[in-house]
Write an enzyme that holds these catalytic residues in place. Structure first.
Site, PDB file in Angstrom:
ATOM      1  N   HIS A 110       0.829  -1.206   0.000  1.00 10.41           N
ATOM      2  CA  HIS A 110       0.000   0.000   0.000  1.00 10.41           C
ATOM      3  C   HIS A 110       0.866   1.260   0.000  1.00 10.41           C
ATOM      4  CE1 HIS A 110      -2.437   3.193   1.938  1.00 10.41           C
ATOM      5  NE2 HIS A 110      -3.404   2.683   1.197  1.00 10.41           N
ATOM      6  N   ARG A 113      -7.746   0.171  -9.002  1.00  8.20           N
ATOM      7  CA  ARG A 113      -8.046  -0.655  -7.830  1.00  8.20           C
ATOM      8  C   ARG A 113      -9.194  -0.012  -7.068  1.00  8.20           C
ATOM      9  NH1 ARG A 113      -2.166  -0.925  -7.778  1.00  8.20           N
ATOM     10  NH2 ARG A 113      -1.438  -3.079  -7.664  1.00  8.20           N
ATOM     11  N   ARG A 127     -11.106  -2.919 -11.465  1.00  7.24           N
ATOM     12  CA  ARG A 127     -11.058  -4.259 -10.895  1.00  7.24           C
ATOM     13  C   ARG A 127     -12.048  -4.379  -9.753  1.00  7.24           C
ATOM     14  NH1 ARG A 127      -5.567  -6.175  -8.316  1.00  7.24           N
ATOM     15  NH2 ARG A 127      -6.237  -4.860  -6.602  1.00  7.24           N
ATOM     16  N   GLU A 180      -3.147 -14.036 -12.400  1.00  9.76           N
ATOM     17  CA  GLU A 180      -2.334 -13.832 -11.193  1.00  9.76           C
ATOM     18  C   GLU A 180      -1.873 -15.135 -10.564  1.00  9.76           C
ATOM     19  OE1 GLU A 180      -3.920  -9.983  -8.986  1.00  9.76           O
ATOM     20  OE2 GLU A 180      -5.528 -11.308  -9.623  1.00  9.76           O
ATOM     21  N   THR A 192       1.398  -9.238 -12.150  1.00 12.51           N
ATOM     22  CA  THR A 192       2.684  -9.910 -11.888  1.00 12.51           C
ATOM     23  C   THR A 192       3.092  -9.862 -10.424  1.00 12.51           C
ATOM     24  OG1 THR A 192       3.602  -7.880 -12.770  1.00 12.51           O
ATOM     25  CG2 THR A 192       3.771  -9.838 -14.154  1.00 12.51           C
ATOM     26  N   ASN A 193       2.473  -8.962  -9.646  1.00 12.16           N
ATOM     27  CA  ASN A 193       2.811  -8.952  -8.216  1.00 12.16           C
ATOM     28  C   ASN A 193       2.397 -10.294  -7.613  1.00 12.16           C
ATOM     29  OD1 ASN A 193       3.278  -6.306  -8.855  1.00 12.16           O
ATOM     30  ND2 ASN A 193       1.397  -5.532  -7.920  1.00 12.16           N
ATOM     31  N   ASP A 194       1.185 -10.714  -7.926  1.00 15.09           N
ATOM     32  CA  ASP A 194       0.711 -11.988  -7.417  1.00 15.09           C
ATOM     33  C   ASP A 194       1.255 -13.154  -8.221  1.00 15.09           C
ATOM     34  OD1 ASP A 194      -0.800 -11.444  -5.115  1.00 15.09           O
ATOM     35  OD2 ASP A 194      -2.384 -10.555  -6.339  1.00 15.09           O
ATOM     36  N   CYS A 215      -0.630  -5.246 -15.533  1.00 15.18           N
ATOM     37  CA  CYS A 215      -0.928  -4.131 -14.630  1.00 15.18           C
ATOM     38  C   CYS A 215      -0.198  -4.298 -13.303  1.00 15.18           C
ATOM     39  CB  CYS A 215      -2.430  -3.973 -14.433  1.00 15.18           C
ATOM     40  SG  CYS A 215      -3.224  -5.448 -13.810  1.00 15.18           S
TER      41      CYS A 215
HETATM   42  C1  PEP Z   1      -0.878  -7.789  -9.173  1.00 16.05           C
HETATM   43  O1  PEP Z   1      -1.089  -8.778  -8.468  1.00 16.05           O
HETATM   44  O2  PEP Z   1       0.103  -7.658  -9.928  1.00 16.05           O
HETATM   45  C2  PEP Z   1      -1.831  -6.665  -9.144  1.00 16.05           C
HETATM   46  C3  PEP Z   1      -1.743  -5.686 -10.019  1.00 16.05           C
HETATM   47  O3  PEP Z   1      -2.785  -6.666  -8.155  1.00 16.05           O
HETATM   48  P1  PEP Z   1      -2.490  -6.239  -6.639  1.00 16.05           P
HETATM   49  O4  PEP Z   1      -1.112  -5.655  -6.581  1.00 16.05           O
HETATM   50  O5  PEP Z   1      -3.520  -5.253  -6.268  1.00 16.05           O
HETATM   51  O6  PEP Z   1      -2.627  -7.557  -5.948  1.00 16.05           O
HETATM   52 MG    MG Z   2      -2.973  -8.975  -7.472  1.00 12.32          MG
END
Ligand code: PEP
Ligand code: MG
Length: 774
Positions: A416, A511, A558, A654, A677-679, A726
């Site tokens: 965050h 988001r 989303r 994800e 790609t974060n997840d 994203c």
């Molecule tokens: C991600 O997972 O890459 C993503 C964009 O979603 P968040 O970071 O909100 O999980």
């Molecule tokens: Mg995510």
């Protein structure tokens, strides 16, 4: 006279014929090849409502509290009904139809477009909805004219006027009726470079009618024509779709481009010469660079619209966006994708390092530290202080805006604190492990958001502080032209204006968590206390503020995806399930499909936005695993009264499971798949994205992650599903190169990285092109 012919109109007739009508009249008068037509004047609209005596009812009907969504919807319905159900007086009917018969011998297909007149309004296109009907014939003409008039009273137009404090009766509306050009090819042309003002003409061209280019449905070819000596630079795009007139119904339909034309160059050297000559004439006429819409039919070039280019950065020695030296000269990429500040060497800190972590939002600032361990501590954060906290929360955003910098103990580049500080443009360092214990209240520190280090003392004076790059180097609202779209991520609606100013092609990820978490109540608790309507309205308001800022550029929203540990901190959080590992738990679509009642209140927000005219909103489902999840989500859309065939919707990729199951999801009807790609990285590598102990193993460029991404892009291309990214990695140059090579449709980056990503995409596209011809 109810109508004026285009050749009777000049630029001064704005009040009578609106902006669009006046511009077409002016061009016709200048002898430019504008298709013939006429304008039903604003005075005609006015006398229509006055002579039918519906004017007072109309203005009374729309005098409502625009923040009350239900009242706004009723007002729009009532006003539109008044206009649509009032018959035309006979003489007016005859005059319009007779004028129509003079265009193209009475058999013409015409375009019917609203042209609002709202002299004092900052944006007349918002004040009066931009309604356009194509391929209209005599049969429907009068209805279409009335629908243009009614478009003054869509929910969005009423809301906008109310917000701006304008009376509804200051806006009138004219209607342009103009012969359609059944274009074989069409596009836009900038007579000077749209951001640097350089003497090049830039032409974008695609097959069929121009709507496909203007709406962004197709990636057009790009032709850069130097106006002095120099070589023509052609980038041929893969053009998958085209808009054409359906021979049977006369309607405009989207069709696949025939195989042999997909990769073929659209305009010849001769046509370029014709367009350049036209561009020079119109530029001479207005004595200013122009942005022109053009079309070619039966070998003739037509001009459909021309507007001055307002985006040229006069002040700048702004570098040429197609020039590779841009980044090198300003030294702005650091390889991590984060965009560094451009301070001179004198402002680089050199004192003792107190703590270090991940530089997650660029810039160098000094200020007194304020340790925030509970929400009450936020009151002590004054303008210019540096917030030091375990982890930021939505409640902290007002204080984060005041702060000059942010330091957290916990979190990674996708936490965050990292996301929000980047969007606010506040330098930040996350994941220091111990900043709240090492640093002391009021201790003056210097935070280097590029290098991730916190130094003792004041290393930079306020006037030397460096800010996020786009404030140092003004960004043009127009991006370098690329075939791959470059979009921007938005997590807090307050950042929408800043995000839109990057010139991004839309929002690749909005988001919604922040909109909900900032209520400081779980969705269930909020609904119980305030009712479902209030919950829906929060979402409508948050999404609308971003959709307005970007309209008509698409905004991919989303549905809710917050883990239970974040909900637990809110009022009502006691009812959240206790989970050993919330990241593998009850979040995203899993929660939504399990709590469909709340999910329906959320989807109702989308339904209302569509009803209000926000056709640029797209819906994206997070954390799906397979086609079964997608079918279930689609059924929820239908249950909410949203037609999945009419709206653009898709999923995030994800989890490895979703990457492996994308073919089935394509069959379920998704329009797009976007890599989170974060997840995807955390689940593929089993590396907790928020755990600083394994942060060095969090590698979005790991071959296994790339293999999944590459396969998904290939499958989606086979099934005509758009692909995007994203996650945070979309801001990294190496990832951008990989994705462009694989043929991704769009890339969504952080606000501060958009400009560099645009250049990186351009460079990679040019490299691929060169390679293909060498
Ligand atoms: C991600 O997972 O890459 C993503 C964009 O979603 P968040 O970071 O909100 O999980
Ligand atoms: Mg995510």
């Amino acid at each position: 006279m109810a109508v004026l012919w285009l050749d009777e109109i000049g630029a001064d007739d704005l009040e009578t014929v609106g902006g669009k009508g006046a511009s077409l009249g002016e061009l016709t008068g200048a002898g430019l090849p504008v298709p013939p037509g006429f304008v039903v004047t604003a005075g005609t609209y006015r006398s229509f409502i006055e002579s039918a005596e519906i004017d007072e009812d109309l203005f009374d009907a729309v005098d409502v509290d625009a923040d009350d969504s239900a009242a706004l919807a009723d007002a729009a319905d009532r006003a539109q009904e008044l206009i649509l159900e009032t018959p035309f007086p006979d003489d007016l009917r005859e005059e319009i139809l007779e004028s129509y018969r003079e265009v193209g011998d009475g058999e013409a297909f015409v375009a019917v477009r609203s042209s609002a007149t709202a002299e004092d309004l900052p944006d007349a296109s918002f004040a009066g909805q931009q309604e356009t009907f194509l391929n209209v014939t005599e049969e429907d003409l009068l209805d279409r004219v009335r629908e243009c008039w009614a478009s003054l009273f869509t929910q969005r137009a009423i809301y906008y006027r109310q917000e701006q404090g304008f009376e509804h009766d200051v806006v009138n509306i004219a209607v342009v009726v103009q012969q359609m050009v059944d274009a074989e090819k069409s596009g836009v042309m900038f007579t000077s470079h749209p951001s640097t003002g350089e003497a090049t003409m830039i032409i974008e061209a695609a097959w069929g009618l121009g709507e496909a280019v203007v709406s962004g449905a197709v990636s057009p070819d790009n032709y850069v024509v130097p106006r002095d000596d120099g070589d023509l630079d052609v980038t041929v795009a893969e053009k998958k779709v085209m808009h054409v007139k359906d021979e049977e119904t006369g309607e405009t339909v989207e069709k696949p481009v025939p195989e042999d034309k997909r990769d073929a160059r659209v305009i010849s050297d001769e046509e370029i010469d014709q367009l350049v000559a036209l561009g020079e004439r119109v530029e001479d006429h207005y004595d200013a660079p122009q942005d022109v819409e053009w079309a070619i039919a039966d070998g003739d070039v037509y001009m459909l619209q021309s507007r001055p280019i307002t985006t040229i950065d006069e002040s700048s020695d702004a570098p040429d966006p197609v020039d590779d030296t841009v980044n090198a000269a300003s030294g702005v990429t650091d390889g991590s994708g984060a965009v560094g500040a451009t301070a001179g060497s004198t402002s680089q800190p050199s004192g003792n390092v107190l703590v270090d972590g991940l530089g997650s939002s660029p810039g160098v600032v000094s200020g007194p530290a304020k340790i925030v361990t509970k929400l009450d501590d936020l009151a002590k954060v004054a303008e210019g202080d540096v917030i030091v906290t375990e982890m930021t929360m939505p409640d902290m955003v007002p204080a984060m805006k005041r702060a000059s910098g942010i330091i957290t103990d916990e979190g990674g580049m996708t936490s965050h604190a990292a996301i929000v500080s980047r969007e606010l443009g506040v330098p930040a360092i996350v994941g220091t492990g111990n900043a709240t214990t090492v640093l002391e209240d009021d201790q003056v520190v210097t935070l280097d958001g590029d290098k991730g280090s916190v130094l003792e003392g004041q290393e930079v004076e306020p006037d030397e502080e460096t800010e996020p790059v786009e404030e140092v180097r003004p960004q043009s609202p127009v991006k370098p032209m690329t075939a791959t779209k470059v979009k921007v991520n938005v997590s807090i609606p307050e950042a929408a204006e800043r995000a839109a100013a990057t010139g991004a092609d839309g929002v690749g990820l909005l988001r919604t968590e922040h909109m909900i978490l900032s209520l400081n109540q779980t969705p269930e608790s909020y609904v119980e206390e305030n009712g479902p309507d209030a919950y829906t309205k929060e979402l409508v308001d948050g999404i609308r503020s971003v959709a307005d800022e970007f309209y008509p550029r698409p905004v991919r929203v989303r549905t809710l995806d917050a883990p239970t540990d974040e909900f637990r901190q809110l009022e009502g959080g006691d009812a959240e399930p206790h989970e050993h590992n919330p990241m593998l738990g009850y979040r995203g679509i899993r929660r939504s499909l399990d709590r469909t009642e709340i999910f329906q209140y959320e989807l109702e927000a989308f339904r209302r936005l569509y009803e209000m005219g926000y056709d640029n909103v797209e819906i994206m489902f997070p954390l799906v695993n397979d086609a079964e999840d997608v079918y279930a989500a689609k059924r929820q859309l239908e249950a909410a009264g949203i037609d999945p065939d009419k709206r653009r919707w898709g999923v995030m990729i994800e989890t490895p499971a979703s990457a492996l199951a994308v073919e089935g999801m394509a069959a379920a009807g998704i329009d797009f798949a976007s890599f989170g790609t974060n997840d995807l990285t955390q689940y593929t590598l089993a590396v907790d994205r928020n755990n600083e102990n394994v942060a060095d193993r969090f590698d979005e460029l790991h071959p296994s992650v790339l293999a999944l991404i590459g396969d998904v892009i290939e499958t989606c291309r086979e099934h005509d599903v758009d692909t995007s990214i994203c996650g945070q990695a979309g801001s990294k140059p190496e990832m951008v190169q990989f994705l462009v090579d694989e043929g991704i449709s769009s890339i969504s980056a952080n606000i501060d990285a958009v400009r560099d990503v645009q250049h990186e995409v351009k460079r990679e596209e040019q490299r691929l092109l060169l390679e293909s011809v060498r």
